[in-house]
Design an enzyme around this catalytic site. Structure first.
Site, PDB file in Angstrom:
ATOM      1  N   HIS A 232      -6.488  -2.846   3.699  1.00  0.00           N
ATOM      2  CA  HIS A 232      -5.190  -3.509   3.786  1.00  0.00           C
ATOM      3  C   HIS A 232      -5.366  -4.925   4.340  1.00  0.00           C
ATOM      4  O   HIS A 232      -4.584  -5.369   5.174  1.00  0.00           O
ATOM      5  CB  HIS A 232      -4.251  -2.717   4.698  1.00  0.00           C
ATOM      6  CG  HIS A 232      -3.846  -1.392   4.142  1.00  0.00           C
ATOM      7  ND1 HIS A 232      -3.005  -0.535   4.837  1.00  0.00           N
ATOM      8  CD2 HIS A 232      -4.157  -0.742   2.995  1.00  0.00           C
ATOM      9  CE1 HIS A 232      -2.816   0.567   4.134  1.00  0.00           C
ATOM     10  NE2 HIS A 232      -3.507   0.465   3.009  1.00  0.00           N
TER      11      HIS A 232
ATOM     12  N   GLU B 172      -4.348   9.784   0.417  1.00  0.00           N
ATOM     13  CA  GLU B 172      -4.622   9.059  -0.826  1.00  0.00           C
ATOM     14  C   GLU B 172      -5.873   9.583  -1.536  1.00  0.00           C
ATOM     15  O   GLU B 172      -6.475   8.893  -2.358  1.00  0.00           O
ATOM     16  CB  GLU B 172      -4.711   7.565  -0.538  1.00  0.00           C
ATOM     17  CG  GLU B 172      -3.355   7.041  -0.100  1.00  0.00           C
ATOM     18  CD  GLU B 172      -3.280   5.556   0.091  1.00  0.00           C
ATOM     19  OE1 GLU B 172      -2.241   4.992  -0.258  1.00  0.00           O
ATOM     20  OE2 GLU B 172      -4.254   4.968   0.610  1.00  0.00           O
TER      21      GLU B 172
ATOM     22  N   HIS C   1       0.475  -3.181  -1.371  1.00  0.00           N
ATOM     23  CA  HIS C   1      -0.328  -2.139  -0.726  1.00  0.00           C
ATOM     24  C   HIS C   1      -1.655  -2.643  -0.161  1.00  0.00           C
ATOM     25  O   HIS C   1      -1.917  -2.496   1.017  1.00  0.00           O
ATOM     26  CB  HIS C   1      -0.579  -1.018  -1.744  1.00  0.00           C
ATOM     27  CG  HIS C   1      -1.068   0.252  -1.149  1.00  0.00           C
ATOM     28  ND1 HIS C   1      -0.879   1.478  -1.751  1.00  0.00           N
ATOM     29  CD2 HIS C   1      -1.760   0.522  -0.017  1.00  0.00           C
ATOM     30  CE1 HIS C   1      -1.410   2.427  -1.004  1.00  0.00           C
ATOM     31  NE2 HIS C   1      -1.959   1.861   0.053  1.00  0.00           N
TER      32      HIS C   1
ATOM     33  N   HIS D 227     -10.842   1.371   0.259  1.00  0.00           N
ATOM     34  CA  HIS D 227      -9.443   0.913   0.151  1.00  0.00           C
ATOM     35  C   HIS D 227      -9.048   0.278   1.477  1.00  0.00           C
ATOM     36  O   HIS D 227      -9.077   0.922   2.516  1.00  0.00           O
ATOM     37  CB  HIS D 227      -8.520   2.076  -0.180  1.00  0.00           C
ATOM     38  CG  HIS D 227      -7.061   1.762   0.027  1.00  0.00           C
ATOM     39  ND1 HIS D 227      -6.484   0.585  -0.420  1.00  0.00           N
ATOM     40  CD2 HIS D 227      -6.072   2.441   0.654  1.00  0.00           C
ATOM     41  CE1 HIS D 227      -5.206   0.570  -0.080  1.00  0.00           C
ATOM     42  NE2 HIS D 227      -4.931   1.680   0.580  1.00  0.00           N
TER      43      HIS D 227
ATOM     44  N   GLY E 151      -4.778  10.003   9.532  1.00  0.00           N
ATOM     45  CA  GLY E 151      -4.212   9.904  10.863  1.00  0.00           C
ATOM     46  C   GLY E 151      -5.177   9.894  12.022  1.00  0.00           C
ATOM     47  O   GLY E 151      -4.808  10.286  13.131  1.00  0.00           O
TER      48      GLY E 151
END
Length: 225
Positions: A98, A77, A161, A96, A45
């Protein structure tokens, strides 16, 4: 603690945002410190424009929080990162993202075949960017879903994802792999578009492992190492 790695992790997270691989607060990144075994991971966040080294969380392999200098929590995660490190003890860093084209193929649950030779340098093995089964983000199911594809290769899609890339070398190398996955995904998309949806010809498995540095290029002995 581990300030140099915190700086590098912060830089990579910001670069991923700037390059469009994951925007706003999405995606997460980690580095495993070889000497302590601790994992440095980005927080949950926190926007990249506000991210500093003080937000980087240090945890052990059992996910106990060892250190953080702001009132934040590790990415939700973290389980996925830890499972990747456990199933691949050689891995030093994880990215990771997106990114849009790769994530579009993950939504379709569609593997990306070996359409350009460079793909073998991205994922290794068969040169196929495979798709891990769908599981809800932040769950043990998600962490378990990536274990098989990551055992076989250094990058995969995650259904509905995004992209997961790992590296035996560094966070820079993991970031490069994630960037290449997005580039190949875009090439694949545009090829399908040009070709009216018809699958393009792929590079044969027998061809993928044959690359070697050209012997015609004369190197000094020190450059051969």
């Amino acid at each position: 603690m581990l300030e140099g790695l915190k700086i590098k992790l912060t830089e990579i997270a910001k670069r991923a945002d700037a390059d469009g691989l994951c925007k706003h607060k999405s995606g997460n990144f980690s580095i495993r410190d070889e000497s302590t075994g601790y994992v440095l991971v980005t927080p949950s966040g926190v926007s990249r424009d506000k991210l500093t080294t003080n937000h980087i969380c240090v945890v052990d392999i059992d996910m106990n929080l060892i250190e953080v200098n702001e009132d934040v929590r590790p990415t939700s995660e973290l389980l996925m990162h830890v499972e990747a490190y456990k199933c691949r003890p050689d891995v030093k860093a994880i990215v990771h993202t997106h990114s849009k084209f790769a994530t579009a193929f993950s939504v379709l649950n569609k593997e990306i075949p070996p359409i350009v030779y460079e793909i073998v340098n991205i994922v290794g093995g068969e040169g196929i960017i495979k798709v891990a089964p769908y599981a809800r983000p932040g769950t043990a199911d998600l962490a378990n879903s990536i274990k098989k594809p990551i055992k076989d290769a250094d990058a995969c899609l995650m259904a509905n994802h995004g992209v997961l890339a790992v590296s035996k070398e560094s966070i820079d190398d993991a970031f490069l792999k994630a960037s290449y996955v997005e580039e190949v995904a875009e090439i694949y998309y545009r090829t399908l578009l040009i070709n009216g949806g018809k699958e393009p010809k792929t590079i044969a498995q027998s061809e993928l492992g044959k690359w070697s540095y050209p012997e015609q290029i004369k190197l000094n002995d020190k450059d051969k190492k």
